[in-house]
Design a protein around this motif. Structure first.
Motif, PDB file in Angstrom:
ATOM      1  N   MET A 131       0.870  -1.198  -0.595  1.00 50.41           N
ATOM      2  CA  MET A 131      -0.051   0.212   0.075  1.00 50.41           C
ATOM      3  C   MET A 131       0.795   1.162  -0.307  1.00 50.41           C
ATOM      4  O   MET A 131       1.030   2.285  -0.714  1.00 50.41           O
ATOM      5  N   HIS A 132       2.070   0.859   0.418  1.00 54.33           N
ATOM      6  CA  HIS A 132       3.033   2.642   0.873  1.00 54.33           C
ATOM      7  C   HIS A 132       3.567   2.316  -0.756  1.00 54.33           C
ATOM      8  O   HIS A 132       3.125   3.430  -0.776  1.00 54.33           O
ATOM      9  N   GLU A 133       3.957   1.128  -0.989  1.00 55.02           N
ATOM     10  CA  GLU A 133       3.755   1.716  -2.348  1.00 55.02           C
ATOM     11  C   GLU A 133       3.067   1.950  -3.525  1.00 55.02           C
ATOM     12  O   GLU A 133       3.341   2.047  -5.052  1.00 55.02           O
ATOM     13  N   GLY A 134       2.162   2.015  -3.137  1.00 53.96           N
ATOM     14  CA  GLY A 134       1.041   1.558  -4.616  1.00 53.96           C
ATOM     15  C   GLY A 134       0.581   1.159  -5.333  1.00 53.96           C
ATOM     16  O   GLY A 134       0.349   0.827  -6.461  1.00 53.96           O
ATOM     17  N   ALA A 135       1.204  -0.283  -4.567  1.00 54.52           N
ATOM     18  CA  ALA A 135       0.253  -1.375  -5.747  1.00 54.52           C
ATOM     19  C   ALA A 135      -0.342  -2.352  -5.509  1.00 54.52           C
ATOM     20  O   ALA A 135      -1.628  -1.709  -4.550  1.00 54.52           O
ATOM     21  N   GLN A 136      -0.991  -2.661  -6.490  1.00 60.29           N
ATOM     22  CA  GLN A 136      -2.481  -3.177  -6.406  1.00 60.29           C
ATOM     23  C   GLN A 136      -2.585  -5.162  -6.343  1.00 60.29           C
ATOM     24  O   GLN A 136      -1.339  -5.947  -6.212  1.00 60.29           O
ATOM     25  N   PHE A 137      -2.960  -5.218  -5.696  1.00 65.19           N
ATOM     26  CA  PHE A 137      -3.767  -6.557  -4.944  1.00 65.19           C
ATOM     27  C   PHE A 137      -4.960  -6.815  -3.699  1.00 65.19           C
ATOM     28  O   PHE A 137      -5.458  -5.980  -3.762  1.00 65.19           O
TER      29      PHE A 137
END
Length: 159
Positions: free
Chosen positions: A151-157
């Protein structure tokens, strides 16, 4: 071997280094916590660049690490760890995609094992590996920490 600690927004991190570079980074609340050996030296100068780049990462001003690394592992593990370093911040990959990246598409389980043996969490971004279905898979620091990092990195999962 040298030892230090770093207080991150996501918990205490232990660091070890050799004269060649960073050898290990582990979140101390996870399964891969590092127990300090009494023979290890403390030399904060060895860790100043690591800590500066970690500060920048956690404040959002650094997207890639530029550090000398010295992880110990088999040649296969080293190949997997090099492939992990190609996953950019904000992106994820599956074990199958990593196996393809190292030109060994049938080695999905071995890639998973090598990913789990990564001694330099965060810098060698094993947290960016998720299941083919987009869901979180195991992480030595725990799935809650993995989710926070992504989430900190803005990744989708998927949850």
């Amino acid at each position: 071997m040298y030892f230090s600690t770093y207080q991150s927004p996501f918990g205490n991190i232990a660091l070890t280094a050799t004269d060649k570079g960073l050898a290990a980074l582990a979140f101390q609340a996870g399964e891969a916590a590092i127990e300090r050996d009494l023979n290890w030296q403390t030399d904060e100068q060895k860790f100043s660049q690591v800590k500066q780049q970690l500060d920048q990462y956690f404040t959002g001003s650094r997207r890639e690490f530029e550090l000398a690394l010295d992880p110990k592992g088999t040649p296969f593990q080293q190949r997997v760890w090099q492939a992990l370093c190609q996953i950019k911040m904000g992106e994820t990959a599956s074990y199958a995609e990593l196996a393809q990246a190292i030109n060994n598409p049938k080695a999905v389980r071995a890639v998973g094992s090598a990913n789990g043996a990564n001694p330099i969490a965060l810098i060698i971004p094993c947290h960016r590996v998720i299941g083919t279905n987009g869901k979180l898979t195991g992480y030595a620091g725990g799935l809650a920490l993995k989710a926070k990092l992504l989430m900190h990195e803005g990744a989708q999962f998927k949850v």
